[in-house]
Enzyme design. Structure first.
Site, PDB file in Angstrom:
ATOM      1  N   ASP A  62       0.857  -1.178   0.000  1.00  0.00           N
ATOM      2  CA  ASP A  62       0.000   0.000   0.000  1.00  0.00           C
ATOM      3  C   ASP A  62       0.896   1.232   0.000  1.00  0.00           C
ATOM      4  O   ASP A  62       1.198   1.816   1.042  1.00  0.00           O
ATOM      5  CB  ASP A  62      -0.910  -0.021   1.230  1.00  0.00           C
ATOM      6  CG  ASP A  62      -2.005   1.031   1.148  1.00  0.00           C
ATOM      7  OD1 ASP A  62      -2.043   1.766   0.141  1.00  0.00           O
ATOM      8  OD2 ASP A  62      -2.819   1.122   2.091  1.00  0.00           O
ATOM      9  N   ALA A  63       1.337   1.603  -1.196  1.00  0.00           N
ATOM     10  CA  ALA A  63       2.350   2.647  -1.351  1.00  0.00           C
ATOM     11  C   ALA A  63       1.800   3.918  -1.997  1.00  0.00           C
ATOM     12  O   ALA A  63       2.407   4.976  -1.910  1.00  0.00           O
ATOM     13  CB  ALA A  63       3.512   2.120  -2.184  1.00  0.00           C
ATOM     14  N   LYS A  64       0.664   3.779  -2.679  1.00  0.00           N
ATOM     15  CA  LYS A  64      -0.012   4.907  -3.336  1.00  0.00           C
ATOM     16  C   LYS A  64       0.956   5.731  -4.190  1.00  0.00           C
ATOM     17  O   LYS A  64       1.002   6.952  -4.114  1.00  0.00           O
ATOM     18  CB  LYS A  64      -0.727   5.776  -2.307  1.00  0.00           C
ATOM     19  CG  LYS A  64      -1.816   5.026  -1.543  1.00  0.00           C
ATOM     20  CD  LYS A  64      -2.544   5.905  -0.546  1.00  0.00           C
ATOM     21  CE  LYS A  64      -3.637   5.134   0.154  1.00  0.00           C
ATOM     22  NZ  LYS A  64      -3.103   4.077   1.072  1.00  0.00           N
ATOM     23  N   ARG A  65       1.706   5.031  -5.038  1.00  0.00           N
ATOM     24  CA  ARG A  65       2.640   5.696  -5.933  1.00  0.00           C
ATOM     25  C   ARG A  65       1.919   6.191  -7.187  1.00  0.00           C
ATOM     26  O   ARG A  65       0.726   5.970  -7.363  1.00  0.00           O
ATOM     27  CB  ARG A  65       3.773   4.740  -6.312  1.00  0.00           C
ATOM     28  CG  ARG A  65       4.629   4.264  -5.136  1.00  0.00           C
ATOM     29  CD  ARG A  65       5.288   5.438  -4.398  1.00  0.00           C
ATOM     30  NE  ARG A  65       6.419   5.010  -3.602  1.00  0.00           N
ATOM     31  CZ  ARG A  65       6.420   4.825  -2.287  1.00  0.00           C
ATOM     32  NH1 ARG A  65       5.322   5.031  -1.614  1.00  0.00           N
ATOM     33  NH2 ARG A  65       7.519   4.448  -1.648  1.00  0.00           N
ATOM     34  N   THR A 109      -0.644  -0.279  -4.659  1.00  0.00           N
ATOM     35  CA  THR A 109      -1.674   0.733  -4.848  1.00  0.00           C
ATOM     36  C   THR A 109      -1.088   1.948  -5.554  1.00  0.00           C
ATOM     37  O   THR A 109       0.036   2.370  -5.280  1.00  0.00           O
ATOM     38  CB  THR A 109      -2.300   1.165  -3.508  1.00  0.00           C
ATOM     39  OG1 THR A 109      -1.274   1.654  -2.631  1.00  0.00           O
ATOM     40  CG2 THR A 109      -3.021   0.005  -2.838  1.00  0.00           C
TER      41      THR A 109
END
Length: 273
Positions: free
Chosen positions: A94-97, A121
């Site tokens: 869950d890194a939201k890059r 993510t």
């Protein structure tokens, strides 16, 4: 991991539970702080005690990056432990890059090749060329933020532009991306009134659903409108499970909480038969 392998695990375990490994040293049992790597030891105990109930684990990278090199090493040890001991489990960074193409390629290599996560993510705001580098990896999944569970989601995601909410445009446009079959989507459990509309656009995609438990999302409502023929849901719970207790019996307490959710999921799946 292929989608078919994930679906097989869901049916085998009668569960579509994802456990978020969001480790805060201020919240874990105090005796673990004496360990050389308290974050990893905490994760290891949670994983060992709940893997028969969960089909996925989702470390939020912020909770590791906050501790610098030591935290990143804890993340490396955690994903290696999962891949070595429980390779059937689906893993989510869950890194939201999400950045321009060459940068996204490097992010993808970091999470898919170096750390060997099954998925990551991604924020879609920069568009096609920031997403497709992630989609280029075989048997890896890109989980696009579509409609999130936080209050600020209403700032942009549900705004109507030219007769259509932004989150719907994200869903529709992303389907045209190269290798879009590797896409999954984040949809918050606190937005159950939107699930029917979302399923009209992406009927076959997996949805990662945070917000059940501590954030107030309702599992029954999510399943009523979000389930598809392959189940198509990964319901995430983080704080409600991993911080069920802060004493030496924390792993058992986490297992009990995970079991509660898994049993509800089992009943839902049996009803669908």
């Amino acid at each position: 991991m292929t989608t078919q392998e994930l679906v097989a695990q869901i049916h085998k375990k009668q569960s579509f539970l994802c456990i978020g490994l969001d480790v805060d040293l201020a919240k874990i049992p105090k005796h673990l702080l004496e360990e050389e790597d308290p974050i990893f030891e905490f994760n290891k105990a949670i994983i060992d005690s709940t893997n028969h109930l969960a089909v996925a684990y989702k470390p939020n990278t912020a909770f590791y990056e906050a501790y610098g090199i030591k935290g990143w090493k804890s993340l490396e040890k955690t994903i290696k432990y999962l891949n070595t001991n429980y390779p059937e489990v689906f893993t989510i960074a869950d890194a939201k890059r999400g950045d321009i193409g060459n940068t996204s390629t490097m992010y993808a290599k970091a999470f898919f090749e170096d750390l060997a996560f099954d998925s990551v993510t991604i924020a879609p705001y920069m568009g096609k060329d920031s997403v497709e580098p992630f989609l280029a990896f075989d048997h890896k999944h890109t989980i696009l933020l579509a409609l999130t569970s936080n209050q600020g989601a209403f700032d942009f995601q549900t705004k109507d532009t030219e007769g259509k909410e932004l989150y719907k445009q994200v869903l529709e446009i992303s389907k045209s991306y190269k290798n879009s079959k590797n896409l999954m989507y984040v949809v918050g459990a606190t937005k159950t009134e939107y699930f029917s509309e979302i399923r009209k656009i992406v009927p076959d995609s997996f949805l990662l659903v945070p917000g059940v438990g501590a954030q107030g999302g309702n599992l029954q409502d999510v399943c009523k409108y979000g389930l598809n023929d392959q189940v198509g849901l990964l319901i995430n719970s983080s704080r409600g499970i991993i911080y069920a207790s802060n004493d030496k019996e924390y792993a058992k307490a986490a297992t009990d909480k995970a079991l509660e959710l898994q049993q509800q999921m089992k009943e839902i799946l049996e009803e669908r038969k």
